[in-house]
Design a protein around this motif. Structure first.
Motif, PDB file in Angstrom:
ATOM      1  N   PRO A   1      16.292  48.102  -5.685  1.00  0.00           N
ATOM      2  CA  PRO A   1      15.332  47.503  -4.756  1.00  0.00           C
ATOM      3  C   PRO A   1      14.478  48.578  -4.080  1.00  0.00           C
ATOM      4  CG  PRO A   1      17.512  47.523  -3.775  1.00  0.00           C
ATOM      5  CD  PRO A   1      17.674  48.050  -5.162  1.00  0.00           C
ATOM      6  N   ALA A   2      13.311  48.166  -3.570  1.00  0.00           N
ATOM      7  CA  ALA A   2      12.457  49.101  -2.831  1.00  0.00           C
ATOM      8  C   ALA A   2      12.727  48.947  -1.340  1.00  0.00           C
ATOM      9  CB  ALA A   2      10.996  48.799  -3.133  1.00  0.00           C
ATOM     10  N   LEU A   3      12.253  49.941  -0.579  1.00  0.00           N
ATOM     11  CA  LEU A   3      12.385  49.875   0.874  1.00  0.00           C
ATOM     12  C   LEU A   3      11.234  49.008   1.381  1.00  0.00           C
ATOM     13  CD1 LEU A   3      14.242  51.222   3.059  1.00  0.00           C
ATOM     14  CD2 LEU A   3      12.497  52.951   3.301  1.00  0.00           C
ATOM     15  N   ILE A   4      11.543  47.798   1.842  1.00  0.00           N
ATOM     16  CA  ILE A   4      10.503  46.806   2.141  1.00  0.00           C
ATOM     17  C   ILE A   4      10.473  46.509   3.637  1.00  0.00           C
ATOM     18  CG2 ILE A   4       9.833  44.390   1.776  1.00  0.00           C
ATOM     19  CD1 ILE A   4       9.363  45.839  -0.723  1.00  0.00           C
ATOM     20  N   GLY A   5       9.255  46.405   4.189  1.00  0.00           N
ATOM     21  CA  GLY A   5       9.089  46.059   5.603  1.00  0.00           C
ATOM     22  C   GLY A   5       9.600  44.655   5.896  1.00  0.00           C
ATOM     23  N   GLN A   6      10.107  44.463   7.102  1.00  0.00           N
ATOM     24  CA  GLN A   6      10.742  43.184   7.442  1.00  0.00           C
ATOM     25  C   GLN A   6      10.048  42.454   8.581  1.00  0.00           C
ATOM     26  OE1 GLN A   6      13.239  41.779   5.655  1.00  0.00           O
ATOM     27  NE2 GLN A   6      12.838  43.512   4.302  1.00  0.00           N
ATOM     28  N   GLY A   7       8.738  42.609   8.695  1.00  0.00           N
ATOM     29  CA  GLY A   7       8.041  41.847   9.733  1.00  0.00           C
ATOM     30  C   GLY A   7       8.028  42.541  11.074  1.00  0.00           C
ATOM     31  N   PHE A   8       9.188  42.961  11.559  1.00  0.00           N
ATOM     32  CA  PHE A   8       9.204  43.713  12.815  1.00  0.00           C
ATOM     33  C   PHE A   8       8.432  45.014  12.617  1.00  0.00           C
ATOM     34  CE2 PHE A   8      13.275  41.752  12.056  1.00  0.00           C
ATOM     35  CZ  PHE A   8      13.546  41.059  13.215  1.00  0.00           C
ATOM     36  N   PRO A   9       7.924  45.595  13.697  1.00  0.00           N
ATOM     37  CA  PRO A   9       7.346  46.923  13.520  1.00  0.00           C
ATOM     38  C   PRO A   9       8.466  47.904  13.161  1.00  0.00           C
ATOM     39  CG  PRO A   9       7.461  46.341  15.849  1.00  0.00           C
ATOM     40  CD  PRO A   9       7.836  45.126  15.081  1.00  0.00           C
ATOM     41  N   LYS A  10       8.168  48.802  12.263  1.00  0.00           N
ATOM     42  CA  LYS A  10       9.115  49.856  11.889  1.00  0.00           C
ATOM     43  C   LYS A  10      10.470  49.325  11.467  1.00  0.00           C
ATOM     44  CE  LYS A  10       7.268  53.471  14.853  1.00  0.00           C
ATOM     45  NZ  LYS A  10       7.536  54.268  16.028  1.00  0.00           N
ATOM     46  N   ARG A  11      10.500  48.298  10.700  1.00  0.00           N
ATOM     47  CA  ARG A  11      11.788  47.820  10.230  1.00  0.00           C
ATOM     48  C   ARG A  11      11.737  47.705   8.712  1.00  0.00           C
ATOM     49  NH1 ARG A  11      16.688  44.849  12.513  1.00  0.00           N
ATOM     50  NH2 ARG A  11      18.011  45.977  11.064  1.00  0.00           N
ATOM     51  N   TYR A  12      12.559  48.450   8.039  1.00  0.00           N
ATOM     52  CA  TYR A  12      12.546  48.448   6.587  1.00  0.00           C
ATOM     53  C   TYR A  12      13.970  48.357   6.072  1.00  0.00           C
ATOM     54  CZ  TYR A  12       7.884  50.359   7.316  1.00  0.00           C
ATOM     55  OH  TYR A  12       6.601  50.542   7.731  1.00  0.00           O
ATOM     56  N   VAL A  13      14.132  47.674   4.945  1.00  0.00           N
ATOM     57  CA  VAL A  13      15.458  47.628   4.352  1.00  0.00           C
ATOM     58  C   VAL A  13      15.339  47.658   2.830  1.00  0.00           C
ATOM     59  CG1 VAL A  13      15.595  45.097   4.467  1.00  0.00           C
ATOM     60  CG2 VAL A  13      17.693  46.439   4.405  1.00  0.00           C
TER      61      VAL A  13
END
Lengths: 327, 262
Positions: A309-321
């Motif tokens: 998987p890639a490191l994907i943003g989660q809507g929140f600012p500065k949140r990636y998983v």
């Protein structure tokens, strides 16, 4: 208006060439650090957190190490393109580092005062008596009593906590823009740890230094960092504001880590067991296909076994998983 | 309440400081001062304190590795420092030690199987076949597989090495296990596995633990009773619940407040 970041690391990969093949100690790591912020990097032994900090200092031995890709920009200055000579001017001045074991990182045959003033003379071009006075000032700043006397001590005459204070004095002597602290309190007792972390925070605020705090202790991160990156097998698997991470961990590895820590809150029950992450960390030379965590993951999906998987943003600012559950 | 398995009575240990070759020194390091405690079968006594507080010296005396300057330790009512050779050998079998550093405490030249089986060989020389099945059982109990027996310590991870150390300690079905910072060198996820393993083994064999740690979280998880040590003395002794919910001694409060909260 947001100021540009002090440190921007973009797609950095540091590999080691070994007989078993390339060891991907740091793999495609990107992050930005703003002035005065602390970024915590958490991970277990061998996850690449120390190699990441050595890469930023350009202290990875090459060979066997190799900067495979990426850029490290300190206030726009591309560190990977500097010559060794230019880099030496950056180390100790713009970026400094404190290490885990203050006994082995101080030179046992020189007085601590000489070791601090060496840094000051080298980077600030002042004479011996000036640097001597500045060293005393730095020792006073890090809370060492009778600095005029202590400056003549050798490292072995100091306790572990005092040595770490000396390391901090040395690291901050030239007012660096960035300080890398690699497990700065791991070798210390909890009460001393609390003092040292408070000291780093105070000085950071006073000097506007940004800090990268590397540790395996999530409690230390919770109290001392603004952002946090969780590293697993050479990659960032989660990146977040500290508050969000602890209130809502997303990656299964982060959740597993948080649950496996014995807490001092709550009730004692003899029959209680800790929730564990089964298995062991994969060897960096023999990483599994797909997600590096898949064979230990409780939420594994079929795709996890084949595709990373890639490191994907989660809507929140500065949140990636980095997890298929959230893509 | 039944009689305790082990009692420590007014134990002192002094180390001489800066003793010259011909001159005897008057200065002493008071490593353990006036420590008394009792231990009941099947319980876990946690000992917590910072480096240099004397917790390891205390543990080493209980394991009969170090002799006290004054005071006594009684096991089933008998003073362990007055044991004859045979009694001492029996005591060593009943009281086992787990060390902090799984990298330094295993002989690098012996295979895992030999390390774990060594206690059998030392304590009963016969029964070669028996050892083989015992070895397999014990390795299984601590989460190692039989085919790992031929490997050397450097081929194992830190967690697996600590499993070897534990296997060796439980091999002779001891009553007391003295564990000196057994999880401090391990990563959190591995630490959780080892802590669970120690609790499982305690349930299975009704083991009595003396568990030394500087980590309040670990101490909270594993101990029934806790002794807080500071500068060679026990400054507070309480049940787990009491100590964490209502700490009395100022030092205990400082320790608790210094722990970073998640």
């Amino acid at each position: 208006m947001k100021a540009s970041p002090v440190l921007a690391v973009d797609n950095l990969s540091t590999w080691f060439d070994t007989e078993q093949g390339a060891l991907k100690a740091v793999d495609e790591v990107s992050f930005q650090l703003d002035a005065g912020d602390t970024l915590g990097i958490v991970g277990e032994s061998g996850c690449g957190k120390t190699v990441l900090s050595l890469s930023i200092m350009r202290l990875v031995p090459t060979p066997p190490g190799r900067y495979v890709s990426g850029q490290i920009a300190l206030n726009g200055l591309d560190l990977l393109s500097l010559s060794e000579r230019e880099m030496r001017k950056v180390r100790g001045k713009a970026i400094s580092m404190i290490f885990q074991e203050p006994m082995t990182s101080l030179n046992p045959v020189f007085r601590i005062g000489d070791q601090i003033s060496e840094t000051i003379r080298l980077h600030q071009g002042c004479n011996r008596s000036e640097s001597h006075h500045k060293s005393i000032e730095m020792l006073r700043l890090v809370g060492i009593e009778l600095p005029e006397k202590r400056i003549k001590d050798y490292p072995h005459q100091l306790s572990g906590g005092m040595r770490q204070r000396v390391m901090i004095a040395m690291a901050l002597a030239c007012h660096p823009q960035l300080m890398l602290a690699d497990e700065p309190t791991t070798a210390l007792d909890v009460t001393i740890q609390a003092q040292i972390l408070a000291l780093i925070n105070d000085l950071k605020r006073a000097m506007g230094t940004s800090v990268i705090l590397i540790t395996h202790d999530l409690g230390v991160i919770a109290e001392n960092a603004q952002q946090v990156a969780i590293m697993y097998a050479g990659k960032f698997v989660e990146y977040s504001d500290v508050k969000d991470l602890f209130s809502l961990p997303l990656h299964p590895y982060t959740k597993g880590l948080l649950h496996s820590i014995p807490r001092i809150e709550g009730d004692y029950c003899r029959d209680k067991r800790l929730p564990i992450i089964p298995g062991v960390v994969p060897e960096l030379s023999r990483l599994p296909e797909g997600c590096r965590f898949h064979d230990r993951c409780p939420d594994v999906l079929p795709i996890c076994r084949n595709v990373e998987p890639a490191l994907i943003g989660q809507g929140f600012p500065k949140r990636y998983v980095r997890c298929w559950k959230y893509q | 309440m039944n009689t305790p398995l082990l009692t420590v009575h007014e134990l002192h240990k002094y180390f001489p400081l800066q003793g010259g070759f011909f001159t005897s020194s008057k200065e002493k390091c008071l490593a353990v001062q006036d420590v008394s405690l009792s231990l009941h079968k099947g319980e876990t006594l946690g000992i917590v304190g910072e480096s240099g507080c004397g917790k390891t010296t205390l543990a080493r005396m209980i394991a009969h590795i170090e002799k006290p300057t004054a005071g006594e330790i009684r096991y089933n009512g008998q003073d362990i420092f007055k044991f004859d050779k045979k009694q001492l050998k029996a005591y060593r079998r009943k009281a086992q030690f787990i060390f902090q550093d799984p990298y330094a405490s295993l002989n690098p030249r012996l295979t895992a199987g030999t390390i774990i089986a060594e206690p059998f060989i030392i304590h009963r020389r016969n029964l070669a076949q028996d050892i083989d099945t015992d070895l397999e059982n014990i390795m299984k109990m601590v989460g190692l597989s039989k085919d790992q027996e031929r490997r050397y310590p450097h081929e194992f991870s830190g967690g697996q090495r600590q499993r070897i150390g534990i296997a060796r300690a439980i091999a002779l079905r001891p009553e007391i296990i003295i564990a000196d910072e057994p999880v401090s060198a391990l990563d959190v996820s591995v630490q959780a596995q080892i802590l669970n393993l120690m609790k499982d083994l305690q349930d299975e064999f009704n083991l009595t633990y003396i568990f030394i740690s500087h980590d309040m979280g670990v101490i909270r998880f594993i101990s029934d009773r806790i002794a807080v040590m500071y500068r060679g003395r026990i400054v507070e002794m309480a049940s787990n619940q009491q100590l964490f919910e209502n700490p009395q001694h100022p030092y205990t409060r400082i320790l608790l407040s210094a722990v970073p909260r998640l």
